[in-house]
Write a protein that holds these residues in place. Structure first.
Motif: not given
Length: 380
Positions: A239-265
């Motif tokens: 977060y630029l305004a606060d200059e801090k990091f927030i870590v959010t775990p995924f909703p489920r585990k997955d060994q094939n982590f390269f199948s995940w995609r990050l985007c804006t929607f």
């Protein structure tokens, strides 16, 4: 009209409402019509309103494709093409040429691209540029102070700090592959200077796997895995305004982590993946009671009878929602330009191919809007 009669004029608010409906190209032309129109179009509040309207109107959204073409036996040049979100077989592409000739040559593995509010940040092996293609202006970004050490790789992202009203470029250098040490530097577009963040560190215990961060609403987001358990995936948000990091775990585990995609929607940071013959997407939202970031499942589409299930692990990149509300994907490991369009009403998927000889497997398709945004800097 009788001789001497005055030409009727419209109230300023109605004129502004009409101007807000126009594309950037028309507005740039209309600035020369009269002084009052020029002042209205240049007004910062008008620029913000026009940008907001472009974000919510799918007719104004465009897709940028970063592709690579061979220019010599061992060399590539990058090409940036723009098209409408109503992408189809017969779609026309507009080639966007950076204002500096040769800027995209020999950048296959070193090109960094980040988008924010119509601004395009580009980095090749030696130079960095902030560029607004719509208004044809650019600014070369000076090199940061490089410490006398090596790093494994770098991550770049640009976002808008609404508190400081400043566009900022964040550079994260991974300096130790084992202990995941990082150096963080921020470039202020207004101040035109870099500063190293001495007191802020990327949370330890994570290994980033997503080289092209997603920027939205003053945050820069990337996917990471745990250094202890690769099935544990996270989104790290800065977060630029606060200059801090927030870590959010995924909703489920997955060994094939390269199948995940990050985007804006739908103006949200989202992740997507295919599990058990379903394409699912989760949006990162703030919980109204706790104030913590949580995942909200916003779509689940059966893929067993469609082309979406053609590739193992559902290795497809979400491109956008089209004007007809259909969902568009692209095969991420495909170099021939194959796409899938999913008809939401009929629950059917069709596949098509773009007849262009380009390598599409390096960068994700990027959702882009043209804007009048011109940071408070002296353009080159």
């Amino acid at each position: 009209m009788a001789r001497g009669a005055k030409i009727p004029t419209l109230p300023d608010d109605i004129v502004d409402s009409i101007l807000l409906e126009l594309p950037v190209k028309s507005l740039l032309q209309f600035k020369s019509i009269c002084k009052s129109w020029c002042c209205s179009i240049d007004d910062p509040e008008f620029v913000k309103s026009h940008l907001h309207k472009s974000f919510v109107d799918t007719n104004r959204q465009k897709i940028l494709f970063i592709s690579f073409e061979k220019i010599k036996p061992l060399g590539f040049t990058a090409k940036i093409r723009s098209t409408e979100t109503s992408l189809g077989v017969d779609s026309k592409f507009t080639l966007l040429d950076p204002p500096i000739a040769g800027f995209l040559n020999d950048t296959y593995s070193g090109l960094k691209v980040s988008l924010c509010n119509g601004l395009v940040f580009l980095k090749n092996y030696t130079s960095m540029m902030l560029w607004n293609p719509a208004i044809r202006k650019y600014k070369l970004i000076p090199s940061y102070a490089m410490p006398p050490l090596c790093w494994t790789y770098s991550i770049f992202g640009i976002a808008y700090d609404s508190v400081a009203e400043d566009y900022k470029i964040v550079h994260v250098k991974v300096t130790d592959e084992i202990h995941r040490d990082h150096i963080i530097e921020i470039y202020s577009v207004i101040n035109q200077s870099w500063r190293r963040m001495e007191d802020i560190r990327v949370p330890v215990g994570f290994r980033s796997i997503y080289r092209h961060p997603v920027s939205l609403n003053g945050t820069i987001n990337l996917i990471a895995t745990s250094t202890r358990d690769k099935s544990e995936c996270f989104v790290i948000s800065f977060y630029l305004a606060d200059e801090k990091f927030i870590v959010t775990p995924f909703p489920r585990k997955d060994q094939n982590f390269f199948s995940w995609r990050l985007c804006t929607f739908a103006n949200r940071v989202c992740i997507s993946a295919t599990f058990e013959e379903k394409f699912s997407m989760w949006a990162l939202e703030k919980d109204g009671k706790t104030g913590l970031l949580i995942w909200n499942n916003i779509t689940a589409i059966l893929t067993s009878d469609s082309s979406i299930h053609k590739f193992p692990g559902g290795l497809v990149d979400l491109v956008c929602v089209k004007e007809n509300e259909n969902i568009l994907w692209r095969y991420c490991n495909d170099e021939k330009g194959h796409f899938i369009e999913y008809d939401v009403q009929r629950k059917e998927a069709t596949e098509f191919k773009l007849e262009i000889e380009i390598l599409l497997n390096k960068h994700l398709p990027l959702l882009h809007v043209e804007s009048l945004v011109s940071p408070k800097i002296q353009w080159d």
